[in-house]
Design an enzyme around this catalytic site. Sequence first.
Site, PDB file in Angstrom:
ATOM      1  N   GLY A   7       0.823  -1.210   0.000  1.00 33.74           N
ATOM      2  CA  GLY A   7       0.000   0.000   0.000  1.00 33.74           C
ATOM      3  C   GLY A   7       0.850   1.250   0.000  1.00 33.74           C
ATOM      4  O   GLY A   7       2.065   1.210   0.201  1.00 33.74           O
ATOM      5  N   CYS A   8       0.191   2.366  -0.202  1.00 36.55           N
ATOM      6  CA  CYS A   8       0.897   3.625  -0.383  1.00 36.55           C
ATOM      7  C   CYS A   8       1.017   4.435   0.886  1.00 36.55           C
ATOM      8  O   CYS A   8       1.718   5.426   0.907  1.00 36.55           O
ATOM      9  CB  CYS A   8       0.176   4.477  -1.428  1.00 36.55           C
ATOM     10  SG  CYS A   8       0.427   3.865  -3.077  1.00 36.55           S
ATOM     11  N   LEU A   9       0.281   4.048   1.883  1.00 37.81           N
ATOM     12  CA  LEU A   9       0.311   4.900   3.069  1.00 37.81           C
ATOM     13  C   LEU A   9       0.931   4.164   4.237  1.00 37.81           C
ATOM     14  O   LEU A   9       0.821   4.574   5.341  1.00 37.81           O
ATOM     15  CB  LEU A   9      -1.114   5.354   3.418  1.00 37.81           C
ATOM     16  CG  LEU A   9      -1.693   6.290   2.357  1.00 37.81           C
ATOM     17  CD1 LEU A   9      -3.199   6.302   2.430  1.00 37.81           C
ATOM     18  CD2 LEU A   9      -1.161   7.692   2.560  1.00 37.81           C
ATOM     19  N   ASN A  41       5.699  10.708   0.735  1.00 36.80           N
ATOM     20  CA  ASN A  41       5.475   9.872   1.897  1.00 36.80           C
ATOM     21  C   ASN A  41       6.047   8.481   1.704  1.00 36.80           C
ATOM     22  O   ASN A  41       6.705   7.931   2.599  1.00 36.80           O
ATOM     23  CB  ASN A  41       3.970   9.789   2.184  1.00 36.80           C
ATOM     24  CG  ASN A  41       3.683   9.097   3.485  1.00 36.80           C
ATOM     25  OD1 ASN A  41       4.406   9.260   4.459  1.00 36.80           O
ATOM     26  ND2 ASN A  41       2.654   8.282   3.515  1.00 36.80           N
ATOM     27  N   ILE A  86       1.882  11.698  -1.925  1.00 40.39           N
ATOM     28  CA  ILE A  86       2.005  10.248  -1.726  1.00 40.39           C
ATOM     29  C   ILE A  86       3.420   9.784  -2.073  1.00 40.39           C
ATOM     30  O   ILE A  86       3.999   8.946  -1.371  1.00 40.39           O
ATOM     31  CB  ILE A  86       0.972   9.487  -2.580  1.00 40.39           C
ATOM     32  CG1 ILE A  86      -0.446   9.942  -2.252  1.00 40.39           C
ATOM     33  CG2 ILE A  86       1.136   7.999  -2.421  1.00 40.39           C
ATOM     34  CD1 ILE A  86      -1.144   9.155  -1.189  1.00 40.39           C
TER      35      ILE A  86
END
Lengths: 292, 154
Positions: free
Chosen positions: A290-292, B27, B24
């Site tokens: 996932g990206c987060l 991050n 994104i």
Amino acid sequence: MHARDNVHPLDLAARLDLIDRRLDRLLDAEERLLDLIEESGPIAKEVMGVATDTLMDAEQRGWFAAGREALRVAEAAVGEPTPEESRATADAVISLLDTVQDADLLPVLDRLARTAGRRSRSAPVGPMGVLKALRDPDVQKGLGVALDLLGALGRASTGKRALTPARPARKPRPAPQPRTAPAPAPAVAVAAGTIAGIPVDDLGYLVDPCVWTEDLVPELAKAVGVDTLTDTHWTVLRFARKDWEETGKSPNLRRITLETGLDTKALYALWPVAPGKCTAKVAGIPKPTGCL
Amino acid sequence: MEGNRKVAIICSKGGLDEAYPALILANAARQSGIDAMVFFTFYGLDVIRKGKVDHLGVNMVGNPTSPITPMVAGLPGMSAMASTMMSKRMSQLDIPPAKEMLRILDDSGAKLYACELAMTMMNIKEAELIPEVDSVITASDFYDLSEGAQIVFV
């Protein structure tokens, strides 16, 4: 000269007697017939009267005119059909009726006719009104039906000329299989080395998460560059392990911050780099996605 | 960190669909241990301005693959509708709103910079920027700071 010319007088008498008896019978029959006619006279008159009244009534109601027009329509539509053409027409009508019944169109059309009649005074709708109407599930359903009919029309216009016998009702499409995520590839990671005797892959994750115990943590932490473990470390590690065991997915950093209440800064302070990945490595769980 | 991989992202637009890739990417870089910096310029400045950051939107007119024709997508209210829908979808997926993303970026050690030229052009004062911004820099400062970094223009 007939052979009978020389007939005996007695024979003649016998013959006359025979004739006489026959005549009697005839007269009886005629008499009976006359009686019958006489008796049925009044009944016949009455029947005739009723028949005439009915026919006159029908005429007044326009049935004869309608009948004449119906015949005219039939003649125009059918022309002078050959037996084959008649059969084809009959087949078409039967097929149509079957289809209408099968598709439950009959009650739908019935309701449609009644509803359309009631709504014949609908207000005009502009383009914004169209967009608004599209949100109505009834309108959407109607659009679906209309599009299906159009599709059928298109198919019919390009389909075979010969009529097929009534098709069996279309089987309902099987419910779409719920799309499950593809089973994760079995961990056939090649052991690129070992930490504390446990095989790890080339990125440093445990090849088999199930062999992990808390005793391995200090060694695994050393491998990512952390010598002393604080309570925060343990909170995070224990949460990550539990979350993986419960959900089957390694938690990403956002989930860890939300569930443990620790903020991002604190997590980044735990490990030299890549807190999400280091947590996973030391907790013996797979790399988070996932990206987060 | 010496020899560490670095990435420098230039964020020049202020739509949800335009600014989020920058956030994104930054991050994800930080999560992988890569040094990251984001340089906000032009409409990207809206992402780091107090007040504006809470109301980022999206419009379908600039999107060539949008299912809605530009004629309709440009009508009043369409942009607001699209923005609401996208924001709702993002909160359903638990994607943090822009303000929180920036806080996470700041906490994770990413550097956030504002473009001085764009601020002058659009008449924005430094006080209007959110506290997470590290400083206001020029383009040549940007090149100094991003030495050895992979530069991504969003």
